[in-house]
Design a protein around this motif. Structure first.
Motif, PDB file in Angstrom:
ATOM      1  N   VAL A  31     -10.113  10.842   0.956  1.00 32.08           N
ATOM      2  CA  VAL A  31      -9.223  10.580  -0.176  1.00 32.08           C
ATOM      3  C   VAL A  31      -8.904   9.098  -0.206  1.00 32.08           C
ATOM      4  O   VAL A  31      -8.376   8.557   0.776  1.00 32.08           O
ATOM      5  CB  VAL A  31      -7.927  11.414  -0.062  1.00 32.08           C
ATOM      6  N   LEU A  32      -9.249   8.445  -1.295  1.00 26.44           N
ATOM      7  CA  LEU A  32      -8.994   7.019  -1.424  1.00 26.44           C
ATOM      8  C   LEU A  32      -7.636   6.738  -2.068  1.00 26.44           C
ATOM      9  O   LEU A  32      -7.037   5.699  -1.818  1.00 26.44           O
ATOM     10  CB  LEU A  32     -10.105   6.369  -2.250  1.00 26.44           C
ATOM     11  N   SER A  33      -7.169   7.646  -2.886  1.00 26.64           N
ATOM     12  CA  SER A  33      -5.874   7.454  -3.558  1.00 26.64           C
ATOM     13  C   SER A  33      -4.893   8.524  -3.099  1.00 26.64           C
ATOM     14  O   SER A  33      -5.282   9.675  -2.857  1.00 26.64           O
ATOM     15  CB  SER A  33      -6.047   7.521  -5.084  1.00 26.64           C
ATOM     16  N   LYS A  34      -3.661   8.159  -2.932  1.00 31.92           N
ATOM     17  CA  LYS A  34      -2.620   9.065  -2.463  1.00 31.92           C
ATOM     18  C   LYS A  34      -1.621   9.351  -3.600  1.00 31.92           C
ATOM     19  O   LYS A  34      -1.447   8.535  -4.516  1.00 31.92           O
ATOM     20  CB  LYS A  34      -1.903   8.463  -1.255  1.00 31.92           C
ATOM     21  N   TYR A  35      -0.942  10.453  -3.506  1.00 34.44           N
ATOM     22  CA  TYR A  35       0.025  10.868  -4.537  1.00 34.44           C
ATOM     23  C   TYR A  35       1.409  10.315  -4.183  1.00 34.44           C
ATOM     24  O   TYR A  35       1.868  10.468  -3.046  1.00 34.44           O
ATOM     25  CB  TYR A  35       0.078  12.384  -4.614  1.00 34.44           C
ATOM     26  N   TYR A  36       2.044   9.669  -5.122  1.00 33.11           N
ATOM     27  CA  TYR A  36       3.401   9.170  -4.974  1.00 33.11           C
ATOM     28  C   TYR A  36       4.285   9.917  -5.982  1.00 33.11           C
ATOM     29  O   TYR A  36       4.018   9.892  -7.197  1.00 33.11           O
ATOM     30  CB  TYR A  36       3.483   7.673  -5.254  1.00 33.11           C
ATOM     31  N   PRO A  37       5.309  10.581  -5.548  1.00 35.04           N
ATOM     32  CA  PRO A  37       6.183  11.319  -6.487  1.00 35.04           C
ATOM     33  C   PRO A  37       6.962  10.348  -7.398  1.00 35.04           C
ATOM     34  O   PRO A  37       7.098   9.172  -7.095  1.00 35.04           O
ATOM     35  CB  PRO A  37       7.113  12.101  -5.564  1.00 35.04           C
ATOM     36  N   PRO A  38       7.493  10.846  -8.504  1.00 30.95           N
ATOM     37  CA  PRO A  38       8.184   9.956  -9.444  1.00 30.95           C
ATOM     38  C   PRO A  38       9.450   9.353  -8.858  1.00 30.95           C
ATOM     39  O   PRO A  38       9.815   8.212  -9.200  1.00 30.95           O
ATOM     40  CB  PRO A  38       8.513  10.859 -10.629  1.00 30.95           C
ATOM     41  N   ASP A  39      10.124  10.077  -7.964  1.00 28.17           N
ATOM     42  CA  ASP A  39      11.388   9.562  -7.408  1.00 28.17           C
ATOM     43  C   ASP A  39      11.171   8.762  -6.115  1.00 28.17           C
ATOM     44  O   ASP A  39      12.112   8.557  -5.344  1.00 28.17           O
ATOM     45  CB  ASP A  39      12.348  10.733  -7.155  1.00 28.17           C
ATOM     46  N   PHE A  40       9.957   8.294  -5.856  1.00 27.42           N
ATOM     47  CA  PHE A  40       9.657   7.543  -4.627  1.00 27.42           C
ATOM     48  C   PHE A  40      10.225   6.125  -4.739  1.00 27.42           C
ATOM     49  O   PHE A  40       9.972   5.404  -5.712  1.00 27.42           O
ATOM     50  CB  PHE A  40       8.145   7.476  -4.394  1.00 27.42           C
ATOM     51  N   ASP A  41      11.005   5.742  -3.739  1.00 29.92           N
ATOM     52  CA  ASP A  41      11.599   4.406  -3.697  1.00 29.92           C
ATOM     53  C   ASP A  41      11.271   3.785  -2.350  1.00 29.92           C
ATOM     54  O   ASP A  41      11.830   4.170  -1.305  1.00 29.92           O
ATOM     55  CB  ASP A  41      13.114   4.500  -3.894  1.00 29.92           C
ATOM     56  N   PRO A  42      10.319   2.811  -2.270  1.00 38.64           N
ATOM     57  CA  PRO A  42       9.944   2.229  -0.978  1.00 38.64           C
ATOM     58  C   PRO A  42      11.062   1.438  -0.321  1.00 38.64           C
ATOM     59  O   PRO A  42      11.031   1.218   0.897  1.00 38.64           O
ATOM     60  CB  PRO A  42       8.760   1.330  -1.344  1.00 38.64           C
ATOM     61  N   SER A  43      12.067   0.981  -1.063  1.00 35.14           N
ATOM     62  CA  SER A  43      13.149   0.200  -0.448  1.00 35.14           C
ATOM     63  C   SER A  43      14.038   1.058   0.434  1.00 35.14           C
ATOM     64  O   SER A  43      14.764   0.540   1.298  1.00 35.14           O
ATOM     65  CB  SER A  43      13.988  -0.472  -1.529  1.00 35.14           C
ATOM     66  N   LYS A  44      13.986   2.372   0.228  1.00 35.75           N
ATOM     67  CA  LYS A  44      14.817   3.250   1.045  1.00 35.75           C
ATOM     68  C   LYS A  44      14.193   3.527   2.418  1.00 35.75           C
ATOM     69  O   LYS A  44      14.866   4.082   3.297  1.00 35.75           O
ATOM     70  CB  LYS A  44      15.029   4.576   0.311  1.00 35.75           C
ATOM     71  N   ILE A  45      12.944   3.145   2.583  1.00 31.03           N
ATOM     72  CA  ILE A  45      12.252   3.372   3.877  1.00 31.03           C
ATOM     73  C   ILE A  45      12.676   2.265   4.830  1.00 31.03           C
ATOM     74  O   ILE A  45      12.454   1.072   4.550  1.00 31.03           O
ATOM     75  CB  ILE A  45      10.727   3.398   3.700  1.00 31.03           C
ATOM     76  N   THR A  46      13.247   2.598   5.902  1.00 30.58           N
ATOM     77  CA  THR A  46      13.694   1.626   6.917  1.00 30.58           C
ATOM     78  C   THR A  46      12.983   1.905   8.240  1.00 30.58           C
ATOM     79  O   THR A  46      12.616   3.060   8.553  1.00 30.58           O
ATOM     80  CB  THR A  46      15.209   1.722   7.119  1.00 30.58           C
ATOM     81  N   ARG A  47      12.821   0.850   9.015  1.00 29.38           N
ATOM     82  CA  ARG A  47      12.166   0.976  10.337  1.00 29.38           C
ATOM     83  C   ARG A  47      13.242   1.327  11.360  1.00 29.38           C
ATOM     84  O   ARG A  47      14.208   0.570  11.548  1.00 29.38           O
ATOM     85  CB  ARG A  47      11.481  -0.320  10.700  1.00 29.38           C
ATOM     86  N   THR A  48      13.027   2.409  11.992  1.00 30.45           N
ATOM     87  CA  THR A  48      13.984   2.856  13.015  1.00 30.45           C
ATOM     88  C   THR A  48      13.318   2.852  14.380  1.00 30.45           C
ATOM     89  O   THR A  48      12.116   3.140  14.507  1.00 30.45           O
ATOM     90  CB  THR A  48      14.486   4.276  12.697  1.00 30.45           C
ATOM     91  N   ARG A  49      14.078   2.532  15.389  1.00 30.93           N
ATOM     92  CA  ARG A  49      13.586   2.508  16.767  1.00 30.93           C
ATOM     93  C   ARG A  49      14.165   3.714  17.517  1.00 30.93           C
ATOM     94  O   ARG A  49      15.378   3.884  17.600  1.00 30.93           O
ATOM     95  CB  ARG A  49      13.997   1.227  17.462  1.00 30.93           C
ATOM     96  N   GLY A  50      13.264   4.513  18.045  1.00 25.12           N
ATOM     97  CA  GLY A  50      13.707   5.665  18.812  1.00 25.12           C
ATOM     98  C   GLY A  50      13.906   5.303  20.267  1.00 25.12           C
ATOM     99  O   GLY A  50      13.633   4.178  20.708  1.00 25.12           O
ATOM    100  N   PRO A  51      14.351   6.212  21.061  1.00 27.59           N
ATOM    101  CA  PRO A  51      14.570   5.934  22.489  1.00 27.59           C
ATOM    102  C   PRO A  51      13.244   5.733  23.212  1.00 27.59           C
ATOM    103  O   PRO A  51      12.237   6.360  22.881  1.00 27.59           O
ATOM    104  CB  PRO A  51      15.304   7.180  22.988  1.00 27.59           C
ATOM    105  N   LYS A  52      13.272   4.818  24.194  1.00 25.30           N
ATOM    106  CA  LYS A  52      12.045   4.541  24.969  1.00 25.30           C
ATOM    107  C   LYS A  52      11.685   5.740  25.828  1.00 25.30           C
ATOM    108  O   LYS A  52      12.566   6.433  26.352  1.00 25.30           O
ATOM    109  CB  LYS A  52      12.244   3.316  25.856  1.00 25.30           C
ATOM    110  N   GLN A  53      10.406   5.931  25.942  1.00 22.51           N
ATOM    111  CA  GLN A  53       9.933   7.061  26.750  1.00 22.51           C
ATOM    112  C   GLN A  53      10.134   6.752  28.221  1.00 22.51           C
ATOM    113  O   GLN A  53       9.694   5.707  28.718  1.00 22.51           O
ATOM    114  CB  GLN A  53       8.456   7.334  26.448  1.00 22.51           C
ATOM    115  N   ALA A  54      10.808   7.634  28.896  1.00 19.93           N
ATOM    116  CA  ALA A  54      11.056   7.452  30.325  1.00 19.93           C
ATOM    117  C   ALA A  54       9.850   7.931  31.120  1.00 19.93           C
ATOM    118  O   ALA A  54       9.208   8.925  30.766  1.00 19.93           O
ATOM    119  CB  ALA A  54      12.302   8.222  30.747  1.00 19.93           C
ATOM    120  N   GLY A  55       9.564   7.224  32.206  1.00 19.51           N
ATOM    121  CA  GLY A  55       8.453   7.614  33.058  1.00 19.51           C
ATOM    122  C   GLY A  55       7.133   7.011  32.592  1.00 19.51           C
ATOM    123  O   GLY A  55       7.092   6.137  31.725  1.00 19.51           O
TER     124      GLY A  55
END
Length: 289
Positions: A6-30
């Protein structure tokens, strides 16, 4: 048939890329663990149920980065499950022998070529052995040099003590006005005595040795004036080899040769041939009519 990629992807009408934020999860122990797809690196037998797992069988395994290292090479550990009893089997990489090492959950099958290879001396072991031998050799060499130096120092100190004592004796004799009695070195006396004994032994050996008798004959004066007889040398003449006549053997008939008594007439002389008496014998007594 539609394409799979698939070369093209579907984006819904209410898609807002500014609402996507980068979050950092907890580091993997061990240690770091990830799921990988691999094949069994060697044939093994499960210790839980006795199932044989052949080399090259595919598994979904967990790959773990261990804290162990070999010459800054990271060693990885893999976890798989037995296909029969789901028992956990663990093995890890072995960069020293360029192979894998089974840790627990299974037993590696016997491989004679691998045992012979493991019994051989590796390059690392050979280098360690050479280093140990070199260190031992250096230690022995240092010990020998120390012993030699100690002997040399003792000899030098003894010679210095002897020289000091002799100088003190000479100085004391000069103060008292007497001749200093300095003993000669015993080594020179022994050398002279040995040379004299060798010369005497050589002289005795040559005196007692006579010249060998080579069996010479005494020649008197009368024998010198006598004439020398020369031996007679017999001469042998070479006789020419007679040639064989092979005409008779080949079947060739040869004309009779002329009589040996007949000789050629001298030049200028006429020879009268003899009359055939046998043919004219009947004509001598015939009467003429």
């Amino acid at each position: 048939m539609s394409e799979r990629k698939v070369l093209s992807k579907y984006y819904p009408p209410d898609f807002d890329p500014s609402k996507i934020t980068r979050t950092r999860g907890p580091k993997q122990a061990g240690p770091k663990v990830q799921t990988v797809r691999l094949m069994a690196p060697f044939s093994m037998k499960c210790t839980h149920c006795g199932e044989f797992i052949y080399k090259g069988r595919k598994f979904n395994a967990r790959k773990e980065t261990s804290d162990e290292k070999y010459y800054n090479i990271t060693i990885y550990r893999f976890y798989i499950r037995c296909t029969r009893c789901s028992g956990e089997i663990t093995f890890k990489t072995d960069p020293k022998n360029m192979d894998y090492e089974c840790e627990r959950g299974a037993k590696r099958n016997f491989e004679p070529w691998r045992e012979a290879k493991l019994n051989e001396e590796t390059e690392e072991e050979r280098l360690d052995r050479l280093e140990r031998e070199e260190a031992e050799r250096d230690a022995m060499k240092d010990l020998e040099s120390k012993v030699h130096d100690a002997k040399q120092e003792m000899a030098i100190s003894d010679a210095l003590d002897e020289i000091r004592s002799r100088n003190a004796r000479i100085e004391k004799a000069e103060k008292e006005g007497k001749a200093a009695d300095v003993p000669t070195a015993p080594v020179d006396d022994l050398r002279k005595k040995q040379e004299e004994e060798d010369a005497e032994a050589a002289r005795r050996a040559f005196e007692g040795r006579g010249l060998p008798d080579i069996g010479e004959e005494e020649i008197e004066e009368d024998m010198v004036d006598a004439p020398i007889e020369t031996p007679v040398v017999t001469a042998f003449l070479k006789k020419p080899k007679e040639k064989k006549d092979f005409t008779a053997a080949l079947g060739i008939k040869k004309k009779a040769a002329a009589s040996a008594t007949t000789s050629m007439p001298p030049p200028g002389k006429t020879v009268v041939a003899p009359k055939p008496t046998a043919l004219l014998a009947g004509y001598d007594d015939s009467d003429e009519d």
